[in-house]
Design a protein around this motif. Sequence first.
Motif, short mmCIF file in Angstrom:
data_model
loop_
_atom_site.label_atom_id
_atom_site.label_comp_id
_atom_site.label_asym_id
_atom_site.label_seq_id
_atom_site.Cartn_x
_atom_site.Cartn_y
_atom_site.Cartn_z
N GLU A 1 -7.33 2.75 2.79
CA GLU A 1 -6.94 3.70 1.86
C GLU A 1 -6.49 3.44 1.25
O GLU A 1 -6.42 4.61 0.22
CB GLU A 1 -5.59 4.36 3.20
CG GLU A 1 -5.16 5.42 4.85
CD GLU A 1 -5.74 3.66 5.75
OE1 GLU A 1 -5.37 2.71 5.28
OE2 GLU A 1 -6.55 4.25 6.05
N THR B 1 -6.30 -2.19 1.60
CA THR B 1 -6.87 -1.38 3.21
C THR B 1 -8.20 -0.15 2.47
O THR B 1 -7.48 0.00 1.43
CB THR B 1 -5.28 -0.94 3.58
OG1 THR B 1 -5.56 0.21 2.34
CG2 THR B 1 -4.47 -1.56 3.90
N LYS C 1 -9.19 4.13 -0.96
CA LYS C 1 -9.28 5.44 -1.39
C LYS C 1 -8.75 6.32 -2.36
O LYS C 1 -8.93 6.78 -3.74
CB LYS C 1 -9.30 6.15 0.04
CG LYS C 1 -10.17 5.94 0.95
CD LYS C 1 -10.23 7.07 2.07
CE LYS C 1 -10.83 7.07 3.39
NZ LYS C 1 -10.47 7.65 4.72
N LYS C 2 -7.07 5.68 -2.53
CA LYS C 2 -6.10 6.10 -3.54
C LYS C 2 -7.10 5.84 -4.81
O LYS C 2 -6.85 6.73 -5.74
CB LYS C 2 -4.83 6.05 -3.09
CG LYS C 2 -3.62 6.82 -3.56
CD LYS C 2 -2.65 5.23 -3.35
CE LYS C 2 -2.31 5.63 -2.32
NZ LYS C 2 -1.39 4.97 -1.70
N ASP D 1 0.59 -1.51 -0.15
CA ASP D 1 0.16 -0.33 -0.39
C ASP D 1 1.06 1.27 -0.18
O ASP D 1 0.87 2.55 -0.96
CB ASP D 1 -0.96 0.56 1.42
CG ASP D 1 -2.02 0.94 1.11
OD1 ASP D 1 -2.81 0.97 -0.07
OD2 ASP D 1 -1.94 2.14 2.01
#
Length: 52
Positions: free
Chosen positions: A41, A39, A44-45, A12
């Motif tokens: 995150e 993840t 979202k990325k 990640d």
Amino acid sequence: MMRHHFATIAIDKGANIRDVANYLGHENIDMTILYNLGTSEGMKKLSNTINV
């Protein structure tokens, strides 16, 4: 469980999956891919990348 966490966080954060596989002692990246749980995150990325 810590190996899963390490692989997930390292990938990640942008680590090369081949480097992670070598560090964990995997002969190929198939096992490393299984260790990568993803993840929120990372999701979202990815979403931000798609919504450009």
